[in-house]
Design a protein around this motif. Structure first.
Motif, PDB file in Angstrom:
ATOM      1  N   ALA A  80       2.031  -5.554   3.843  1.00 15.54           N
ATOM      2  CA  ALA A  80       1.244  -4.329   4.005  1.00 15.54           C
ATOM      3  C   ALA A  80       0.592  -4.272   5.383  1.00 15.54           C
ATOM      4  CB  ALA A  80       0.167  -4.264   2.913  1.00 15.54           C
ATOM      5  N   GLY A  81       1.352  -4.605   6.402  1.00 15.46           N
ATOM      6  CA  GLY A  81       0.768  -4.596   7.747  1.00 15.46           C
ATOM      7  C   GLY A  81      -0.461  -5.490   7.774  1.00 15.46           C
ATOM      8  N   MET A  82      -0.360  -6.585   7.062  1.00 15.30           N
ATOM      9  CA  MET A  82      -1.508  -7.458   6.829  1.00 15.30           C
ATOM     10  C   MET A  82      -1.631  -8.497   7.948  1.00 15.30           C
ATOM     11  SD  MET A  82      -2.188  -9.070   3.148  1.00 15.30           S
ATOM     12  CE  MET A  82      -0.622  -9.907   3.094  1.00 15.30           C
ATOM     13  N   THR A  83      -2.769  -8.499   8.607  1.00 15.79           N
ATOM     14  CA  THR A  83      -2.967  -9.437   9.704  1.00 15.79           C
ATOM     15  C   THR A  83      -3.205 -10.848   9.175  1.00 15.79           C
ATOM     16  OG1 THR A  83      -3.967  -7.647  10.958  1.00 15.79           O
ATOM     17  CG2 THR A  83      -4.374  -9.883  11.766  1.00 15.79           C
ATOM     18  N   TYR A 103      -8.768   1.115  14.557  1.00 16.18           N
ATOM     19  CA  TYR A 103      -7.749   0.668  13.593  1.00 16.18           C
ATOM     20  C   TYR A 103      -6.534   0.116  14.322  1.00 16.18           C
ATOM     21  CZ  TYR A 103      -6.072   0.619   8.770  1.00 16.18           C
ATOM     22  OH  TYR A 103      -5.679   0.225   7.527  1.00 16.18           O
ATOM     23  N   ASP A 104      -5.537  -0.320  13.545  1.00  8.94           N
ATOM     24  CA  ASP A 104      -4.336  -0.933  14.124  1.00  8.94           C
ATOM     25  C   ASP A 104      -3.573   0.075  14.988  1.00  8.94           C
ATOM     26  OD1 ASP A 104      -5.231  -2.344  11.777  1.00  8.94           O
ATOM     27  OD2 ASP A 104      -3.448  -3.593  11.958  1.00  8.94           O
ATOM     28  N   TYR A 144       1.021  -9.571  12.126  1.00 10.34           N
ATOM     29  CA  TYR A 144       1.222  -9.286  10.711  1.00 10.34           C
ATOM     30  C   TYR A 144       2.085 -10.374  10.079  1.00 10.34           C
ATOM     31  CZ  TYR A 144      -0.235  -4.403  11.581  1.00 10.34           C
ATOM     32  OH  TYR A 144      -0.916  -3.261  11.912  1.00 10.34           O
ATOM     33  N   ARG A 197     -11.084   1.495   7.939  1.00  9.46           N
ATOM     34  CA  ARG A 197     -10.699   1.327   6.544  1.00  9.46           C
ATOM     35  C   ARG A 197     -11.421   0.117   5.959  1.00  9.46           C
ATOM     36  NH1 ARG A 197      -7.567   0.224   2.323  1.00  9.46           N
ATOM     37  NH2 ARG A 197      -5.945   1.717   1.810  1.00  9.46           N
ATOM     38  N   GLU A 243      -3.185  -9.027  16.722  1.00  6.17           N
ATOM     39  CA  GLU A 243      -3.130  -8.905  15.261  1.00  6.17           C
ATOM     40  C   GLU A 243      -1.691  -9.145  14.859  1.00  6.17           C
ATOM     41  OE1 GLU A 243      -5.602  -7.053  12.918  1.00  6.17           O
ATOM     42  OE2 GLU A 243      -7.051  -7.699  14.415  1.00  6.17           O
ATOM     43  N   PHE A 285      -5.008  -1.244  -0.353  1.00  2.00           N
ATOM     44  CA  PHE A 285      -4.842  -2.384   0.549  1.00  2.00           C
ATOM     45  C   PHE A 285      -5.865  -3.487   0.282  1.00  2.00           C
ATOM     46  CE2 PHE A 285      -6.005  -4.601   4.475  1.00  2.00           C
ATOM     47  CZ  PHE A 285      -4.807  -5.241   4.724  1.00  2.00           C
ATOM     48  N   ASP A 311       0.872  -1.166   0.000  1.00  2.00           N
ATOM     49  CA  ASP A 311       0.000   0.000   0.000  1.00  2.00           C
ATOM     50  C   ASP A 311       0.916   1.224   0.000  1.00  2.00           C
ATOM     51  OD1 ASP A 311      -2.135   1.688   0.587  1.00  2.00           O
ATOM     52  OD2 ASP A 311      -2.165   1.190   2.710  1.00  2.00           O
ATOM     53  N   TYR A 345       0.059   3.837   4.816  1.00  2.00           N
ATOM     54  CA  TYR A 345      -0.106   3.153   6.099  1.00  2.00           C
ATOM     55  C   TYR A 345       1.123   3.428   6.972  1.00  2.00           C
ATOM     56  CZ  TYR A 345      -1.422  -0.589   9.348  1.00  2.00           C
ATOM     57  OH  TYR A 345      -1.780  -1.305  10.460  1.00  2.00           O
ATOM     58  N   SER A 391     -10.611  -4.034   6.166  1.00  2.00           N
ATOM     59  CA  SER A 391      -9.635  -4.268   7.237  1.00  2.00           C
ATOM     60  C   SER A 391     -10.216  -5.168   8.320  1.00  2.00           C
ATOM     61  CB  SER A 391      -9.214  -2.933   7.863  1.00  2.00           C
ATOM     62  OG  SER A 391     -10.317  -2.352   8.522  1.00  2.00           O
ATOM     63  N   THR A 392      -9.328  -5.654   9.164  1.00  2.00           N
ATOM     64  CA  THR A 392      -9.763  -6.485  10.278  1.00  2.00           C
ATOM     65  C   THR A 392     -10.605  -5.653  11.260  1.00  2.00           C
ATOM     66  OG1 THR A 392      -7.541  -6.085  11.141  1.00  2.00           O
ATOM     67  CG2 THR A 392      -7.978  -8.264  10.224  1.00  2.00           C
ATOM     68  N   ARG A 406      -8.211 -15.224   5.526  1.00  2.00           N
ATOM     69  CA  ARG A 406      -7.207 -14.953   4.491  1.00  2.00           C
ATOM     70  C   ARG A 406      -6.361 -16.190   4.194  1.00  2.00           C
ATOM     71  NH1 ARG A 406      -5.627  -8.979   6.873  1.00  2.00           N
ATOM     72  NH2 ARG A 406      -7.465  -7.920   6.043  1.00  2.00           N
ATOM     73  N   GLU A 408       4.227   1.612   5.418  1.00  2.00           N
ATOM     74  CA  GLU A 408       4.509   1.951   4.026  1.00  2.00           C
ATOM     75  C   GLU A 408       3.774   3.232   3.700  1.00  2.00           C
ATOM     76  OE1 GLU A 408       3.718  -1.549   4.235  1.00  2.00           O
ATOM     77  OE2 GLU A 408       1.587  -1.309   4.590  1.00  2.00           O
TER      78      GLU A 408
HETATM   79  N1  ARG Z   1      -3.936  -5.078   9.915  1.00  2.00           N
HETATM   80  C1  ARG Z   1      -5.150  -4.696   9.267  1.00  2.00           C
HETATM   81  C2  ARG Z   1      -5.565  -5.768   8.302  1.00  2.00           C
HETATM   82  O1  ARG Z   1      -4.795  -6.611   7.974  1.00  2.00           O
HETATM   83  C3  ARG Z   1      -5.022  -3.375   8.542  1.00  2.00           C
HETATM   84  C4  ARG Z   1      -3.879  -3.325   7.597  1.00  2.00           C
HETATM   85  C5  ARG Z   1      -3.863  -2.102   6.746  1.00  2.00           C
HETATM   86  N2  ARG Z   1      -2.707  -2.057   5.966  1.00  2.00           N
HETATM   87  C6  ARG Z   1      -2.479  -1.167   5.002  1.00  2.00           C
HETATM   88  N3  ARG Z   1      -1.378  -1.232   4.348  1.00  2.00           N
HETATM   89  N4  ARG Z   1      -3.385  -0.252   4.746  1.00  2.00           N
HETATM   90  O2  ARG Z   1      -6.670  -5.767   7.856  1.00  2.00           O
END
Ligand code: ARG
Length: 285
Positions: free
Chosen positions: A125-128, A214-215, A243, A174, A241, A108, A66, A69, A177-178, A133, A73
């Protein structure tokens, strides 16, 4: 008779000599070289047709991320370059794993789908890591432990003190998102999901939304660096959470990157990157 014998002997010697010269003359090696050339050519052919080298590995792997974030990033305001914890981490991981990467940015919410369909090779991408998933993509071991946090406009701190107070309230977050998932599953709040999280923060600051979920690292960073103390976190950190870095299912480089991650955690590189973006690590993490 004698003469004949001598001549035969000399001829024999000559033959031996020539043979000896032949082998020191690279005759054999040249053949071997040619054989090598052919293998090289064969490898070259594979390279040009499907972008793989002789070991079957791709030369350049595409990394999806992304660009909004913080501090994982985002585009640096001055240089316009994509920077952040995830960017430094994936760059170091690629180096450790001996692969080349090319970073692409997108929304994202499109990253998991893009990995699932094999459009990208790697996603960071800070992805949980979630069970849902995991049905469509593979993950590495966790590389960062986050959690969700609620935040409100400074004027709202008395009204909303924790997640228990959000029922009936508009809570921004967002899309995809989680946090969006959490609000729907665990509260009676009215979730309002924006394509960019910055819009969610701005709505809270402008009084158009009651809170944002949010995170934690992102909320904290935004509230300190961008919101001038007007966005206040309330209550406890919610949910674990973790990542993870994502890959298409069955990806051949998941293990390589996962091993590289173990190495960077052990040799101090991970800590250096962590400290650069978050300061000292909390005890026991
Ligand atoms: N950790 C949350 C998720 O995985 C939010 C991540 C948002 N990351 C971003 N790059 N916008 O859903």
């Amino acid at each position: 008779m004698n003469k004949k014998l001598i001549i035969t002997f000399l001829l024999g010697l000559l033959l031996l000599f020539v043979a000896a010269c032949g082998s020191s003359d690279d005759g054999d090696t040249e053949e071997a070289d040619n054989a090598n050339d052919e293998t090289e050519e064969a490898a070259d052919d594979t390279e040009s047709t499907d972008g793989t080298d002789e070991s079957g590995d791709k030369e350049v792997y595409t990394v999806a991320t992304d660009n909004a974030y913080v501090p994982f990033e985002y585009l640096d305001e001055e240089s316009g370059e994509l920077v952040g914890f995830d960017i430094d981490l994936i760059t170091a991981l690629a180096e450790e794993a001996g692969i080349e990467i090319e970073i692409e940015t997108l929304e994202f919410s499109g990253i998991v789908a893009g990995l699932g369909s094999g459009k990208f090779d790697i996603g960071i991408a800070g992805m949980t890591i979630t069970e849902e998933r995991k049905e469509s993509i593979d993950f590495t071991q966790p590389y960062y432990e986050a959690g969700l946090i609620l935040a409100v406009n400074e004027e709202n701190v008395d009204e909303i003190k924790s997640i228990d107070d959000v029922d009936g309230k508009v809570v921004a977050t967002r899309v995809g998102s989680t946090s969006e998932e959490y609000l729907k599953e665990n509260t009676d709040a009215k979730p309002e999901a924006f394509p960019e999280i910055v819009e969610a923060y701005q709505n809270v600051l402008a009084g158009r939304a009651d809170a944002v979920l949010y995170d934690l690292p992102n909320v904290q960073y935004y509230s300190e660096k961008e919101a001038g103390g007007k966005l206040i976190t309330v209550g406890e950190k919610l949910t674990g959470e973790d990542y993870g870095i994502g890959f298409p299912k069955g990806s051949e480089i998941r293990d390589k990157i996962d091993e590289a991650l173990t190495t960077l955690k052990e040799n101090g590189t991970y800590d250096d990157i962590y400290e650069k973006w978050f300061g000292d690590r909390p005890e026991g993490t």
